[in-house]
Motif scaffolding. Structure first.
Motif, short mmCIF file in Angstrom:
data_model
loop_
_atom_site.label_atom_id
_atom_site.label_comp_id
_atom_site.label_asym_id
_atom_site.label_seq_id
_atom_site.Cartn_x
_atom_site.Cartn_y
_atom_site.Cartn_z
N LYS A 1 0.85 -0.89 -0.38
CA LYS A 1 0.20 0.38 0.31
C LYS A 1 1.15 1.32 -0.19
N SER A 2 1.68 1.79 1.08
CA SER A 2 2.58 2.78 1.30
C SER A 2 3.30 3.01 -0.47
N LYS A 3 3.48 1.88 -1.43
CA LYS A 3 4.33 2.01 -2.37
C LYS A 3 3.40 2.48 -3.82
N GLU A 4 2.24 1.74 -3.62
CA GLU A 4 1.12 2.40 -4.55
C GLU A 4 0.81 3.60 -4.34
N LEU A 5 0.90 4.36 -2.91
CA LEU A 5 0.26 5.65 -2.73
C LEU A 5 1.00 6.80 -2.70
N ASN A 6 2.69 5.46 -2.51
CA ASN A 6 3.44 6.33 -2.67
C ASN A 6 4.03 7.20 -1.63
N VAL A 7 3.80 6.89 -0.08
CA VAL A 7 4.13 7.58 0.98
C VAL A 7 4.84 7.07 1.65
N PRO A 8 5.08 7.51 2.97
CA PRO A 8 6.04 6.69 4.21
C PRO A 8 6.01 5.63 5.00
N LEU A 9 6.44 5.00 4.94
CA LEU A 9 6.15 3.65 5.47
C LEU A 9 6.58 4.09 7.40
N ILE A 10 5.92 3.54 8.28
CA ILE A 10 6.73 4.10 9.76
C ILE A 10 6.31 2.43 10.44
N PRO A 11 7.68 1.60 10.29
CA PRO A 11 7.82 0.83 11.43
C PRO A 11 7.40 1.26 12.51
N TRP B 1 6.07 9.92 12.15
CA TRP B 1 5.84 11.34 11.25
C TRP B 1 6.00 12.85 11.56
N LYS B 2 5.62 13.50 12.98
CA LYS B 2 5.67 14.43 13.27
C LYS B 2 6.59 15.18 13.93
N LYS B 3 7.60 13.81 14.43
CA LYS B 3 8.35 14.65 14.89
C LYS B 3 9.82 14.10 13.73
N GLY B 4 9.32 13.28 12.66
CA GLY B 4 10.59 13.08 11.54
C GLY B 4 11.45 12.09 12.07
N VAL C 1 14.60 -0.42 22.24
CA VAL C 1 13.89 0.78 21.92
C VAL C 1 14.05 2.47 22.05
N TYR C 2 14.72 2.72 21.54
CA TYR C 2 15.53 4.78 21.86
C TYR C 2 13.55 5.45 21.38
N VAL C 3 14.06 5.70 22.54
CA VAL C 3 12.32 6.84 22.63
C VAL C 3 13.10 8.07 21.91
N ARG C 4 13.12 8.60 20.37
CA ARG C 4 13.18 9.07 19.66
C ARG C 4 12.48 10.79 20.00
N TRP C 5 11.10 10.08 20.21
CA TRP C 5 10.29 11.37 18.87
C TRP C 5 9.47 11.93 21.08
N LYS C 6 10.54 11.62 21.57
CA LYS C 6 10.07 12.27 23.04
C LYS C 6 10.42 13.73 23.52
#
Ligand code: ATP
Ligand code: FE2
Length: 327
Positions: free
Chosen positions: A93-103, A295-298, A322-327
């Motif tokens: 789906k992410s390829k079809e819609l050409n949007v980023p994938l966020i695992p 996504w908001k924090k990139g 997991v290193y919590v890089r979005w905080k």
């Protein structure tokens, strides 16, 4: 608008989130009449219904595909065949819609969705099928203060349910049966902030074989293991000095567990938070919710199609890996 895909075990779910608001949360669950979950069968179920759930989620959110800005999916942890189906579908789906994938990490999604209740810096009692952990944020990671030394509390409940001839999932049926039960003493297995269930399961099996009615065992099981969980959570609150308790995971749907948490928090002068049932069990909305935060924090975003191909599942990843890089 971020879409999230959940597929770690029995549930295939798709949620859509915009600015922290849930626009859709559609889930389809693989269930059995008797016996437990068969990973390959559950994965097959996910594959068969994926497109249908996708359409339902878009309809529920009342949006078209081209409004989606990114696709988050449960990359870890879980049953490998189920994770793989979810990842394949997400990549497609992410390829079809050409949007980023966020695992994203599924356990951390169970945690982060708690923010929706207003909790800011809680101790989390994460009680689900495969996991039982007491978690709190400290120094860039979600630290595990206590956890099960053997099986998850939900799996323990499901195992007992199977023993007394109930299908999967066992939690809601055990709760119902417990309503008319009486207390029988069971082993209490709390060591520090860690808990263990297999000895209690053995004991329950022995008493059940003696002919004690299942309802009494269900009641006693709930009173005993929930007291263990609440005591462990209280110790973590005392240790960290935090003032909020958040309940997460499917076992958190249990109203007796919620009640015990509430009483403990009241006695300690802490606040208690519990998300809606639809957000406690496995669901796509929590995946989308965490996806949107990242996504908001990139952070942790894959836009390039060749980069997306390199992403793999991580069935054993732990919460504190997991290193919590979005905080
Ligand atoms: P994990 O998050 O560890 O991967 P999971 O995906 O199996 O585990 P959830 O969907 O969060 O977990 O929770 C499912 C579990 O919740 C099942 O074991 C089920 O029996 C249990 N459960 C659901 N409702 C209740 C209830 N009312 N009382 C007790 N347990 C419940
Ligand atoms: Fe879960």
């Amino acid at each position: 608008m971020i879409l999230g895909i959940e597929s770690t075990a029995h549930t295939f779910g798709i949620g859509i989130v915009h600015q922290g608001k849930i626009l859709a949360n559609v889930r389809e669950m693989y269930t059995t009449e008797s016996g437990g979950i068969i990973p390959i069968e559950s994965a097959k179920h996910h594959k068969e219904i994926a497109e249908d759930v996708w359409k339902k989620a878009l309809k529920e959110a009342n949006i078209s595909e081209d409004k989606i800005d990114g696709i988050a999916f449960s990359q870890a942890p879980g049953l490998a065949p189920c994770l793989i189906e979810g990842m394949k579908f997400s990549k497609k789906k992410s390829k079809e819609l050409n949007v980023p994938l966020i695992p994203v990490n599924h356990c951390i999604a169970h945690l982060e969705i708690g923010r929706i209740t207003g909790a800011k810096d809680p101790v989390l009692l994460y009680a689900s099928g495969a996991n039982t952990q007491i978690i709190a944020y400290e120094g860039g990671k979600y630290r595990v203060f206590g956890e099960t030394l053997d099986i998850g509390v939900g799996n323990f409940i499901d195992n007992f349910a199977r023993l007394i001839g109930q299908g999967f999932p066992g939690g809601p049926r055990i709760q119902k049966l417990a309503e008319s039960g009486k207390y029988i003493e069971l082993p209490y297995k709390l060591k520090g902030m860690d808990v263990a269930f297999s000895g209690i399961l053995t004991k329950l099996r022995q008493i059940y074989e003696q002919g004690i009615p299942a309802k009494h065992l269900c009641f006693s099981l709930q009173e005993t293991v929930f007291a263990m969980l609440v005591e462990a959570a209280e110790r973590a609150l005392a240790h960290t000095g935090k003032k909020e308790l958040l309940l997460g995971g499917g076992v958190g749907c249990n109203t007796r567990l919620q009640e015990m948490c509430k009483i403990m928090c009241k006695e300690r002068g802490c606040k208690f938070f519990v998300p809606d049932k639809s957000l406690l069990v496995d669901n796509g909305a929590m995946i989308a919710y965490l996806g949107e935060i990242m996504w908001k924090k990139g952070v942790g975003i894959y836009s390039d199609n060749s980069e997306k191909e390199k992403i793999d599942i991580n069935s054993k990843e732990r919460t504190d890996d997991v290193y919590v890089r979005w905080k």
